[in-house]
Motif scaffolding. Structure first.
Motif, mmCIF file in Angstrom:
data_model
loop_
_atom_site.group_PDB
_atom_site.id
_atom_site.type_symbol
_atom_site.label_atom_id
_atom_site.label_comp_id
_atom_site.label_asym_id
_atom_site.label_seq_id
_atom_site.Cartn_x
_atom_site.Cartn_y
_atom_site.Cartn_z
ATOM 1 N N GLU A 35 9.054 3.661 -14.173
ATOM 2 C CA GLU A 35 8.692 3.681 -15.598
ATOM 3 C C GLU A 35 9.177 4.965 -16.264
ATOM 4 N N GLU A 67 0.827 -1.209 0.000
ATOM 5 C CA GLU A 67 0.000 0.000 0.000
ATOM 6 C C GLU A 67 0.855 1.251 0.000
ATOM 7 N N GLU A 113 2.299 1.816 -3.411
ATOM 8 C CA GLU A 113 1.276 2.322 -4.326
ATOM 9 C C GLU A 113 1.020 3.802 -4.088
ATOM 10 N N LYS A 114 1.001 4.215 -2.820
ATOM 11 C CA LYS A 114 0.790 5.626 -2.503
ATOM 12 C C LYS A 114 1.949 6.478 -2.993
ATOM 13 N N MET A 115 3.174 5.953 -2.927
ATOM 14 C CA MET A 115 4.346 6.707 -3.365
ATOM 15 C C MET A 115 4.510 6.667 -4.880
ATOM 16 N N LYS A 116 3.753 5.825 -5.557
ATOM 17 C CA LYS A 116 3.782 5.681 -7.013
ATOM 18 C C LYS A 116 5.193 5.366 -7.507
ATOM 19 N N ILE A 117 5.824 4.433 -6.849
ATOM 20 C CA ILE A 117 7.180 4.044 -7.229
ATOM 21 C C ILE A 117 7.192 3.418 -8.616
ATOM 22 N N ALA A 118 6.164 2.657 -8.957
ATOM 23 C CA ALA A 118 6.125 2.029 -10.286
ATOM 24 C C ALA A 118 6.118 3.086 -11.384
ATOM 25 N N ASP A 119 5.342 4.168 -11.192
ATOM 26 C CA ASP A 119 5.313 5.249 -12.186
ATOM 27 C C ASP A 119 6.667 5.930 -12.291
ATOM 28 N N TYR A 120 7.325 6.118 -11.148
ATOM 29 C CA TYR A 120 8.642 6.756 -11.144
ATOM 30 C C TYR A 120 9.667 5.894 -11.882
#
Length: 103
Positions: free
Chosen positions: A38, A26, A29-36
């Protein structure tokens, strides 16, 4: 320690580990590490986004400075109307210079 107690302890530990993994998931997901991650893998997209952000900031600064300058000129013109002895002549000169540059 008998077999049932050992299984019970393992179940408790597995439940605690699962709970911690869920919390970490969770948080990620809140830190949006996957988007970073990518974004870091596509440098052209990163450059494009930074370019667009810079243009937007530059436009905002230009508009803000224009509005601020207009307000300052308006206040200076009002001060000239008050006809203050020393300040009035200096401000009148500044307003004349600015008006010459505008037209």
């Amino acid at each position: 320690m008998n077999k049932d107690e050992y299984k019970n302890n393992n179940n408790i530990m597995l439940t605690a580990i699962k709970k911690q993994l869920d919390q970490m998931s969770e948080m990620m997901e809140k830190m949006k590490i996957a988007d970073y991650v990518e974004l870091m893998q596509s440098p052209y997209r990163l450059l494009w986004l930074n370019f667009i952000g810079g243009v937007a900031r530059g436009f905002g600064i230009a508009v803000g400075f224009t509005i601020l300058g207009a307000i300052v000129l308006y206040i200076l013109q009002k001060l000239v109307m008050l006809n203050l002895p020393l300040i009035g002549s200096i401000i009148a000169d500044i307003v004349k210079i600015v008006n010459q540059k505008l037209y």
